[in-house]
Design an enzyme around this catalytic site. Structure first.
Site, PDB file in Angstrom:
ATOM      1  N   SER A 295     -28.532 -13.977   2.313  1.00 44.60           N
ATOM      2  CA  SER A 295     -27.685 -14.866   1.455  1.00 44.60           C
ATOM      3  C   SER A 295     -29.659 -15.442   1.231  1.00 44.60           C
ATOM      4  O   SER A 295     -30.276 -15.829   2.067  1.00 44.60           O
ATOM      5  CB  SER A 295     -27.710 -16.486   2.193  1.00 44.60           C
ATOM      6  OG  SER A 295     -27.522 -17.269   1.196  1.00 44.60           O
ATOM      7  N   ARG A 341     -35.174 -15.271  -8.402  1.00 49.20           N
ATOM      8  CA  ARG A 341     -35.610 -14.297  -7.098  1.00 49.20           C
ATOM      9  C   ARG A 341     -36.330 -13.143  -8.116  1.00 49.20           C
ATOM     10  O   ARG A 341     -37.297 -13.117  -7.586  1.00 49.20           O
ATOM     11  CB  ARG A 341     -33.560 -13.451  -7.289  1.00 49.20           C
ATOM     12  CG  ARG A 341     -33.138 -15.081  -6.629  1.00 49.20           C
ATOM     13  CD  ARG A 341     -31.507 -14.108  -6.724  1.00 49.20           C
ATOM     14  NE  ARG A 341     -30.214 -15.276  -6.379  1.00 49.20           N
ATOM     15  CZ  ARG A 341     -29.546 -15.069  -5.957  1.00 49.20           C
ATOM     16  NH1 ARG A 341     -28.912 -14.213  -6.936  1.00 49.20           N
ATOM     17  NH2 ARG A 341     -28.634 -15.446  -5.557  1.00 49.20           N
ATOM     18  N   ARG A 446     -30.740 -14.364 -13.486  1.00 50.30           N
ATOM     19  CA  ARG A 446     -29.354 -15.650 -13.016  1.00 50.30           C
ATOM     20  C   ARG A 446     -30.570 -15.804 -11.550  1.00 50.30           C
ATOM     21  O   ARG A 446     -30.857 -15.775 -10.916  1.00 50.30           O
ATOM     22  CB  ARG A 446     -28.446 -15.220 -12.615  1.00 50.30           C
ATOM     23  CG  ARG A 446     -27.293 -15.852 -12.014  1.00 50.30           C
ATOM     24  CD  ARG A 446     -25.825 -15.406 -11.533  1.00 50.30           C
ATOM     25  NE  ARG A 446     -26.413 -14.140 -10.339  1.00 50.30           N
ATOM     26  CZ  ARG A 446     -25.988 -14.393  -9.220  1.00 50.30           C
ATOM     27  NH1 ARG A 446     -26.119 -16.220  -8.616  1.00 50.30           N
ATOM     28  NH2 ARG A 446     -26.033 -14.098  -7.970  1.00 50.30           N
TER      29      ARG A 446
END
Length: 648
Positions: A295, A341, A446
């Site tokens: 995660s 990310r 995203r």
């Protein structure tokens, strides 16, 4: 076969459903203007929902509760085994419980900026507005979010933001949210509102009279191919990251539903926009069939570093602090380890390319919790991330409380998907795409903890009024299953399956999938070049031709046959991959997760070309191996003006 290195340009596409006016009022205005179906008439309508993840389960439960007859499908043995259950870190919402400056406007801003200005403002603002309702909905369902000592829901940070807006349930947020939606869906199944078809896979879309009227699906246990008709079809089938073979997706996740819909007339939006997640366990060898996500929430307390010197293979405990490079903290001091990310992934690749990577093959960086354990204590760290640490240890046989984790980027999420308007309707009337199956909300990248937010927003709150409006305007006409438009689709599916079984070649579907994955990762992965994309576009048609000559599928189609399932999905991957590479080739800019080596700043960051590419690419299918048609949807920015994205 000749690769299509060219395309034709068609008429621009315009989202006619997006309302005008102040952005804060657009969603309320659209809901008010949407026509309604009265409760008695809803019982006369049938809606097919394909998929039971967060988007699909929430949509099926909500539509059935409103009174529609829902027929729902999943290829798993139970709706609760949908891949949403694997999501770990959290779900965003602009509740501002911490009073740290968050708001709907800031969530909207962060998401547009994080998507590198390639998303629609109207859609993103609606998502930010709905975010606050989602948390209330899930709490009412009993989702066990983490709580602070005083009883308020706890939050933490994710990449690309400077506030703590991510609600979580340890590292099992996706599981807990899906169980909440599954409970609501199960209630409707028990009450007869939802007719559930597990272990059943959609293989084609039925279009009759210019509208989506049903699907053709195969029972994966008996092999029976059947036709199911309805007044509207909703695809909630997730993304297409498994085109790359190695990804964080479940092994059976596939692109067949959206690709078959594309072949039937649904345009495909931004197929090259693929997210590479920076926090995955590195691959350990060619034997692997998938990768495991760690995660992003770990970046709240873990520090990412590599040795300063290339070729330093000492164990991490033997490398002094002065000889470590905490490169994200050095390069992006304002955000540090919590950069988005795409930024974190490219930075990890860069230091590994310099020869400073760690672990086997130098394909890894350290995610170190030593400072957090010293500051907070092991018990606190365990309470926050214990199940993730346990999962890591089981896979690697290394204790992350004592030794830093090793991570490396991997394919995770796809921002592209079927093009939809503001009402989530595709270019095929009556066909809706929700969640990761559509392209609409994330642009070129995203932000973390937004996938769960979008899936539940689409299913619980956006789709129901949009579908009401469509059915109220369209009405319901019975369709004869014997209609040639219906029977013809089923026959095409049967013929395709029989063709796969008849090849009897000498290569497995898995071998083709693995080879395609290498091509895509090397030439359409974290970094893309003109030469590499052209090389891929030359090789993929050759591989597809070889597939139909040499694939071997044992057994028959009249019973459980997982190799037939696999071959059918790989055949679709081989077509979609070509469109992904063409989309990446035509977009000669860098933005978000789409990084063209030829388009970078002096500092090596992504360099957008807003004048030439401030549009969503909607591709129209013209035939396998034939040049598709590109339709451009121009993007306008009234509230968040495009700038060079900086997290320094």
């Amino acid at each position: 076969m000749t690769p299509y290195l060219d395309y034709t340009v068609g008429e621009p596409v315009v989202d006619t459903k997006a309302p005008a006016g102040p952005i804060e009022q657009r969603w309320d205005r659209r809901r008010f203007e949407a026509k309604l179906v009265n409760p008695a008439n809803r019982r006369k309508h049938t809606v097919i929902v394909v998929g039971t993840g967060l988007a699909g389960a929430s949509a099926g439960a909500t539509l059935a509760e409103q009174g529609y007859r829902v027929v729902q499908f999943c290829f798993q043995d139970s709706p609760r085994r949908a891949h949403s259950i694997a999501a770990q870190g959290g779900i965003n919402a602009a509740k501002n419980y911490r009073n740290d400056g968050d708001s709907v406007r800031r969530l909207f801003y962060d998401t547009v900026k994080g998507g590198d200005f390639r998303a629609r403002e109207s859609n993103v603002h609606r998502l930010a507005q709905i975010s606050v309702e989602i948390i209330d909905q899930c709490v009412a369902q009993g989702v066990p979010f983490a709580r602070e000592y005083g009883g308020l829901l706890d939050t933490r940070s994710f990449g690309g933001v400077q506030v703590q807006r991510t609600f979580y349930a340890r590292g099992q947020t996706g599981q807990q949210l899906l169980l909440g939606a599954y409970q609501a869906l199960s209630r409707q199944i028990a009450g007869g509102g939802v007719e559930m078809h597990p272990r059943t896979e959609m293989l084609d879309l039925v279009v009759a009279g210019g509208r989506a009227r049903g699907i053709v699906a195969r029972d994966l246990v008996t092999g029976e191919v059947g036709t199911h008709l309805a007044d509207a079809v909703v695809l909630a089938t997730g993304g297409y990251g498994n085109v790359f073979h190695l990804s964080t997706n479940a092994k059976n996740s596939n692109a067949t539903a959206v690709w078959r819909a594309h072949r039937r007339g649904a345009w495909f939006g931004n197929p090259c926009f693929t997210q590479i997640h920076p926090t995955c366990i590195p691959r350990s060898g060619d034997h692997q069939s998938k990768l495991t996500l760690m995660s992003e929430s770990l970046r709240n307390d873990g520090r990412i570093w590599v040795p300063k010197a290339a070729g330093d293979t000492r164990p991490p405990a033997e490398i002094p602090e002065a000889e470590r490079d905490y490169y994200l903290e050095r390069m992006y001091p304002s955000f540090g380890n919590l950069v988005p990310r795409d930024i974190a992934s490219r930075a990890a690749k860069a230091v590994c390319d310099e020869g400073r990577g760690v672990g086997p093959g130098g394909q890894g960086v350290y995610l170190d919790f030593a400072d957090a354990i010293a500051r907070l204590g092991r018990d606190t760290v365990s309470a926050r991330y214990g199940n993730l640490f346990e999962m890591y240890e089981r896979i690697t046989a290394e204790d992350p409380y004592r030794v830093p984790m090793r991570i490396y980027p991997a394919v995770h999420y796809t921002m592209g998907g079927l093009w939809v308007d503001y009402d989530l309707q595709t270019t095929v009337p009556g066909l809706f795409a929700i969640g990761e199956a559509n392209f609409s909300d994330h642009g070129a990248n995203r932000l973390g903890a937004s996938a769960l937010m979008q899936g539940l927003a689409d299913g619980y709150f956006v789709l129901p009024p949009a579908l009401n409006d469509y059915l109220a305007r369209q009405g319901s006409e019975p369709l004869d299953p014997g209609d040639p438009q219906v029977a013809g689709v089923r026959q095409e599916v049967v013929d395709r399956l029989e063709r796969l079984l008849a090849v009897r070649g000498d290569r497995t579907p898995e071998s083709f999938h693995r080879e395609l994955g290498r091509i895509m990762w090397d030439d359409c992965g974290m970094a893309r070049t003109d030469a590499g994309l052209r090389r891929a576009l030359a090789r993929i048609p050759e591989l597809r031709e070889e597939f139909w000559r040499r694939v071997t599928v044992p057994g028959s189609g009249e019973s459980l046959n997982q190799q037939l399932e696999k071959a059918n999905r790989v055949a679709d991957h081989l077509e979609l991959a070509e469109l992904m590479c063409l989309d990446a080739l035509h977009r000669t800019e860098s933005c978000g997760g789409h990084f063209r080596e030829e388009s970078r700043t002096a500092q090596g960051e992504a360099l957008r070309d807003d004048e030439a590419f401030s549009y969503a690419a909607a591709w129209e299918f013209t035939g396998t191996g034939r040049a598709p048609v590109l339709h451009r949807e121009q993007l306008s920015f009234e509230y968040v003006h495009p700038t060079q994205r900086s997290y320094a």
